[in-house]
Structures are given as structure tokens and as C-alpha cells.
Write a protein that holds these residues in place. Structure first.
Motif, short mmCIF file in Angstrom:
data_model
loop_
_atom_site.label_atom_id
_atom_site.label_comp_id
_atom_site.label_asym_id
_atom_site.label_seq_id
_atom_site.Cartn_x
_atom_site.Cartn_y
_atom_site.Cartn_z
N UNK A 150 -30.04 -26.75 -12.16
CA UNK A 150 -28.98 -26.91 -13.14
C UNK A 150 -29.15 -28.23 -13.88
N UNK A 151 -29.71 -29.24 -13.20
CA UNK A 151 -29.80 -30.58 -13.77
C UNK A 151 -31.16 -31.20 -13.50
N UNK A 178 -36.36 -24.63 -19.09
CA UNK A 178 -34.98 -24.28 -19.47
C UNK A 178 -33.95 -24.92 -18.56
N UNK A 179 -33.95 -26.26 -18.54
CA UNK A 179 -32.98 -26.98 -17.73
C UNK A 179 -32.42 -28.15 -18.54
N UNK A 180 -31.16 -28.48 -18.33
CA UNK A 180 -30.54 -29.60 -19.03
C UNK A 180 -31.11 -30.92 -18.53
N UNK A 181 -31.37 -31.83 -19.46
CA UNK A 181 -32.02 -33.09 -19.15
C UNK A 181 -31.09 -34.27 -19.42
N UNK A 203 -16.58 -28.16 -23.40
CA UNK A 203 -16.60 -28.12 -24.86
C UNK A 203 -17.79 -28.88 -25.47
N UNK A 204 -18.60 -29.51 -24.63
CA UNK A 204 -19.78 -30.19 -25.16
C UNK A 204 -21.04 -29.78 -24.41
N UNK A 205 -21.04 -29.94 -23.08
CA UNK A 205 -22.21 -29.58 -22.29
C UNK A 205 -22.20 -28.09 -21.95
N UNK A 206 -23.36 -27.47 -22.09
CA UNK A 206 -23.55 -26.13 -21.55
C UNK A 206 -23.95 -26.29 -20.09
N UNK A 229 -24.91 -19.12 -18.74
CA UNK A 229 -24.48 -20.48 -19.04
C UNK A 229 -22.97 -20.51 -19.17
N UNK A 230 -22.38 -21.59 -18.67
CA UNK A 230 -20.96 -21.83 -18.88
C UNK A 230 -20.82 -22.93 -19.93
N UNK A 231 -20.45 -22.63 -21.10
CA UNK A 231 -20.15 -21.31 -21.63
C UNK A 231 -20.84 -21.20 -22.98
N UNK A 232 -21.50 -20.08 -23.23
CA UNK A 232 -22.08 -19.85 -24.53
C UNK A 232 -21.70 -18.45 -24.99
#
Length: 570
Positions: free
Chosen positions: A488-489, A511-514, A530-533, A545-548
Motif C-alpha cells: 500500500x505504501x 503501482x504503489x503510492x510513493x 479527498x486527496x490521497x488515493x 482504491x479508496x476511493x476512485x
């Protein structure tokens, strides 16, 4: 006043009341800056509500919890607070077939209520849940082991923020579809062809939410409210260790549905026990068309492979990784990572577990620091964070499952002869709950070839510092393990532009958040609504994904009808 008129009147009132917040939420999901509908600090809530929450929680213990349902076959409840006592709450159990049959019969009426009514019901329920935050914090703390402060924030307003986010995405997605249009096609000398076209938002069917034991509201609310707003009845299957937060949630939703003139059983709780689990049975029933799951990769993969009749959204285990290449300030970095490793005792889906450090050392402000020096800085940071037991318990929380205590010991023993214990995990005495399971982080050192030990998630306060042959190997190992295990991270610390560019490309490839060079009071564990997926849906740790928009659009279909336009319409 007829029942329909009453329903429309109440829903219209709620929609009018909450429309400003809905407009702000829709704007926020497009702009993706900072915005939060609910305050996160307890002081923003009524003092009397905060003061009475503990006593109100006590009144629930050892008592039956009443909900609206159908086909009750008994009572169950085996929750044990990680802080050292049994909750003793008994929840209704329903016959699964009767439950699903009832919800199946309610789909048409909830579909026909329309998006505006469904959004109104959802937002009214979320606002009532927000008012319930002090009690919800007690329920979350004593089922998950989160600290009091985290339980208030993550279990209350942060989870409610996620719920509003899901409602906003759902409303926005449905609003893209016009209700009707007069369609005209020029036909040359023959005039024109005219059709009246109508489009209907049609729900998939019954939605099943299979909740986790560590973040029962934060992880469940997005799918719950996205499904409900798009017209799907929802069955919530809580983890047997963490039922109360979701029982409180269902109670509020059922009260709001009743006041709106709809059957409260549109949302029901399906309680099970460890000896007699229900999740697999419910998930493979042909009437269940949507499944939201947070939990182990084993069962998440099983759902993806066997629940073929449903759209399945999963968040599973992953190998959250940190790459250390170089930095300007070791104290700031160690302080940030030390807290990240300690927060909620590593029981977050974003907690770091593997930290790659070159064996030759890293550049710190122009000076080379050895692997041992960097490791010592992290050890010292964690030791400082946890030096005062009373203060440490405020962010460590308690260990949710006794299985995690076993895992700590197993990981400690597994490295014998291959690695070393840099910082041992120790028990702390909680100042308010002496029987609480409180543990400090276990920090282990291994070589890069020991992937069999560090290369899969070890849930809990367990982390590995891995010696690599350099940043190139750190990046390569990250690619290899994340392609296999997912995450996830991901985080990196570097002062070099070329390494940063490689990390950015790597993050996209797997495909991971950095997170880059975090050294202040924002941590890689955190996810800003409201900012980070949260999650990408592009690696094995999560298929959503939370939330797209994809998290929403698969929950309904669009059905059209068309007919020749009448002369009056034309």
C-alpha cells in the motif's frame, strides 16, 4: 400524508440540509487539496458527549444489542478488549438465506427511491455517526486496540470523511447520466428521426462488506456507503473480534432508513463466530453481487478466485517498504521513521516493515554514515518515542490479536544464526488498563539474500533493516518483492535527483503510492481523505482504491429505454 409523500418530504429536507456539504465534497474530489468535513480533534465535540462516552460504553457491556433483522436464530458475541476485559455483548444472528431473501425483495424499492433520496439518507446517517464519535471511539478502542486518540480520529471523523468521499464520488458518477433526452437524427429529405431516450441507474444487487478487526469503520465505510447510495442493499459481516463499531453503525443507518420511510433491513449485520464462519457462504451466494473485503491475502485471493458472480473489491496484505539512499538530516528522518514504526504497534495496512540500507552506508549531509550508525539512529528514535510508558501507550495502543504476540516471538527466533536483534520488543504496562497487551517495536537486521524471512508481511510491531549492496540493489529488491507481494505504501529517502527519478518510475511500474523524504509530522502510514488515493488497485496488495471512480462505477449499471417521440414532445 401518504407514505410516499412523507418519504419524499423527509428526504428532500435532508438533501437540502446536506447539499452544501455535498457540493464541497464533489469539489474536493476533483481538486484533491486539503478538505475535511468533520473536525478530528475531540475538543471540537460537545463536552457532555465526551464526558459521558465511557459510561455509555459501559452500559452496553454484557447486554443484548438490538437491531432490525429477519429470521433470528440465536445470539453471538465473543469480543475481548485488547485492554484486558470481555465485552460480553450479544448480537442477533440471522439465517443467511432468510436475510438474503429479504434484502433481495427490497432492491426494487430502494432503486426506485432515486439517487437524491439515497444520498440524503446516507449523509443524514453520516452526520448522526459524527455526533456519535465519542461513543464510537470507545467501541473502536476496545475492539481494535487502537489508542484512545487514534480510535477517536480513525474510528470517528476520519472514517466519516471517507464515507462522505464515497457518497460524493457516487453522486458525481450517477449525475453524469442524464435521466432523459430527446434524440434527433437528421434524415435529409425525409425529415428527422426522433426518439425519447431514458436512462436508469440500476444497482448490481446485494452488497456484502467483510470487515477487518483493526479498522472496522475506516475500511468498511467507503464500500458500505458507495453501495448503499448506488442502490444496493448491504450486508455487513464484521470480524468476530470487532463487532460493536459496525453494530452501532448499522443501528444508526436503520434508524435513518426507518425515518425516511424505507425498510431498515436494507442494511443488516451478519454476525458469525470463529467456529462457524459465514463469510465464504455469503460471498458465494448468487444473490450477492458486490463484495468489499479487508483482511488477509489468503482469504482475499480466495474471494477473487471463487466469488465469480460478484464484483470483488479487496485490500489485502502487502510489504510496505522504505529505501534509504541519502538524506540531509538523520535526526529528522529517524524521528519520522521511528514514529511510523511505533504507531498503533505496526498494525496499520500502511505501516513500514522492510527498510533497505546499503551496507556501505548512506550520505547524511555530505558525510557517510555506516549501516550500523543509521540503524543506531532508528533504534535510538524508537527508544526515545517509547521511553515513557504512559506517553508511549498513547500511540502504541494495544495488540489486537494474541496471534501477533506469537508472531513477534517467531520472527525473533527465525533470524537466529542469520541476523541480529537491533531492538527487542518489550511489554509495557498501560497506566489505565494494566492487563492491556502493549508491545514496543521489534527491529531486526538481515542480509539482502534473506528474502524468505523479510519478503512477506509480518503483521504487527515487526520491522527489518536489510543490508543491500547499494541503492541499485535496494531498488531492484523492492521491484521484485512488490511485484510478488504488493504494497500500500512505499517511501524513499534520497538527495539525488537520479535516484528520485528511478524511485518515481519504480512506483509507477509496481503501482504503489510513493512518499519522498518525509521527515516532519506527516508519516507514510497516513492517508488524507479527498486527496490521497488509498491503494491503487494495481498490485497484489489491493485490487481497488479508496476511493476512485472505478470503486464506484462497478456498483451499478445503466439501463436505457427508447421510444419514438410523440408529436407533442417533438
Amino acid at each position: 400524508m401518504s407514505s410516499d409523500a412523507m418519504t419524499n418530504s423527509q428526504a428532500t429536507l435532508w438533501f437540502s440540509r446536506h447539499s452544501p456539504l455535498l457540493d464541497q465534497a464533489v469539489s474536493a474530489i476533483h481538486q484533491r487539496g486539503y478538505w475535511a468535513p468533520f473536525p478530528e480533534h475531540p475538543k471540537a465535540y460537545p463536552a457532555e458527549s465526551l464526558a459521558s462516552a465511557a459510561a455509555e460504553f459501559q452500559t452496553l457491556l454484557g447486554q443484548p444489542f438490538e437491531l432490525q433483522g429477519v429470521g433470528e436464530i440465536g445470539r453471538a458475541g465473543e469480543e475481548q478488549s485488547p485492554y484486558g476485559f470481555a465485552l460480553g455483548i450479544h448480537y442477533p444472528q440471522y439465517d443467511p438465506d432468510t436475510l438474503l431473501e429479504t434484502q433481495q425483495s427490497l432492491i426494487g424499492g430502494w432503486r426506485d427511491a432515486g439517487p437524491q433520496t439515497r444520498v440524503a439518507v446516507a449523509l443524514e446517517a453520516i452526520h448522526r455517526l459524527n455526533a456519535l464519535s465519542p461513543l464510537m471511539a470507545q467501541a473502536v478502542q476496545h475492539t481494535t486496540g487502537q489508542s484512545a486518540n487514534m480510535a477517536f480520529q480513525a474510528g470517528g471523523p476520519h472514517a466519516q470523511d471517507r464515507a462522505v468521499e464515497a457518497v460524493a464520488y457516487s453522486w458525481d458518477a450517477m449525475a453524469e447520466i442524464p435521466q432523459s433526452v430527446l434524440w434527433r437524427k437528421p434524415m435529409g429529405k425525409r425529415g428527422q428521426l426522433s426518439l425519447t431516450k431514458r436512462w436508469h441507474i440500476v444497482p448490481r444487487g446485494i452488497s456484502l462488506s467483510i470487515a477487518c478487526c483493526t479498522f472496522p469503520t475506516w475500511n468498511t465505510y467507503p464500500g458500505l456507503f458507495a453501495s448503499l447510495v448506488t442502490g444496493n442493499p448491504v450486508v455487513i459481516k464484521p470480524h468476530p473480534d470487532s463487532i460493536l463499531p459496525l453494530a452501532l453503525t448499522v443501528k444508526v443507518l436503520q434508524e435513518v432508513l426507518t425515518e425516511a420511510g424505507y425498510d431498515p433491513r436494507l442494511v443488516m449485520l451478519a454476525v458469525d463466530t470463529r467456529p462457524a464462519p459465514l463469510a465464504a457462504r455469503l460471498a458465494t451466494d448468487p444473490r450477492v453481487r458486490l463484495i468489499d473485503f479487508t483482511g488477509s491475502s489468503h482469504f482475499g485471493n480466495w474471494l477473487e478466485q471463487h466469488a465469480h458472480q460478484a464484483e470483488v473489491f479487496t485490500e489485502k496484505a502487502g510489504l510496505n517498504t522504505v529505501i534509504i539512499d541519502s538524506m540531509a538530516d538523520i535526526t529528522a528522518v529517524a524521528g519520522n521513521l521511528g514514529f511510523s514504526l511505533s504507531l498503533y504497534s505496526g498494525q496499520m495496512c500502511t505501516s513500514p516493515q522492510v527498510i533497505y540500507i546499503p551496507a556501505s552506508g548512506v550520505m547524511v549531509g555530505g558525510e557517510c554514515w555506516s549501516f550500523e550508525q543509521v540503524a543506531d539512529a532508528l533504534v535510538s528514535s524508537i527508544a526515545q518515542w517509547t521511553a515513557d510508558p504512559a506517553q508511549a501507550c498513547g500511540f502504541l495502543g494495544a495488540i489486537q490479536s494474541e496471534g501477533t504476540l506469537v508472531r513477534i516471538q517467531q520472527c525473533r527466533e527465525a533470524i537466529t544464526g542469520r541476523g541480529s536483534v537491533l531492538l527487542d520488543s518489550k511489554s509495557l504496562i498501560h497506566p489505565d488498563f494494566p492487563s492491556a497487551r502493549v508491545q514496543t517495536p521489534l527491529l531486526l537486521a538481515l542480509a539482502s539474500q534473506d528474502q524468505d524471512l523479510y519478503g512477506k508481511e509480518q503483521f504487527g510491531p515487526i520491522a527489518y533493516l536489510v543490508r543491500t549492496h547499494g541503492t541499485a540493489e535496494s531498488l531492484s529488491l523492492t521491484r521484485q518483492t512488490l511485484l510478488a507481494q504488493g504494497a500500500i505504501a512505499l517511501a524513499i529517502y534520497t538527495t539525488r535527483d537520479d535516484v528520485l527519478a528511478q524511485a518515481e518510475n519504480l512506483a509507477q511500474d509496481v503501482a504503489v503510492s510513493l512518499s519522498i523524504n518525509l521527515d516532519g509530522s506527516f508519516y507514510m502510514n497516513q492517508s488524507a481523505t479527498f486527496s490521497d488515493f488509498h491503494g491503487t488497485g494495481g498490485n497484489p496488495a489491493a485490487n481497488t482504491s479508496l476511493t476512485d471512480r472505478g470503486f464506484i462505477s462497478r456498483r451499478f449499471v445503466v439501463v436505457q429505454s427508447r421510444r419514438p417521440a410523440t408529436a407533442a414532445t417533438d
